[in-house]
Motif scaffolding. Sequence first.
Motif: not given
Length: 178
Positions: A46-70
């Motif tokens: 279960g913690r593995t699934l939580t830790l995968l967030d630590l890769g997805r959120i920075p990925l979303a930032h680096r591809i420009g998704l976070i700024s578009v979502m905001r």
Amino acid sequence: MYPIIRMVKQMILHRNDPPLSAMGTHVSHHRCWPWDIDLWMELNNGRTLTLLDLGRIPLAHRIGLISVMRQKRWSMTMAGVSVRYRRRIRTFEKFEMRSRAVYWDDRFIYLEQTMWKQDGECANHALYRSAITDRDGIVPPAQVIEAMGADNTRLQAPEWVQGWIDAEAKRPWPPMQD
């Protein structure tokens, strides 16, 4: 408990990383801490699934998704996951995480994430189905990709991804109650 401090650390560590293409791979490095383990002294599933967030959120930032979502007041949600666990990650062991988008269809964006041990062995492999949402529901991925200014030419799904999509389409929802 959600690893807020670790997420903040990842966002700070990767804040100046070069932008990635929409299908680029974000690589990050982590350690299995005592609060991540189960009774067998290894990374809890279960913690593995939580830790995968630590890769997805920075990925979303680096591809420009976070700024578009905001800008658009969109949110991201996970709509399914399939994980293959193959090698144990033990307490204090370091591992590398790789995160990338592999495909999108009319509703979902499919994300592949892996954790790699220092000896080069893949410990686990996850395929997520994610959705970008607004107050009216799911935002079509082509619209999201276009808003990011990326090439929205849809690629063909890898065969294994398409197989999972097909299997999920056959899965009953809601599930049967006995």
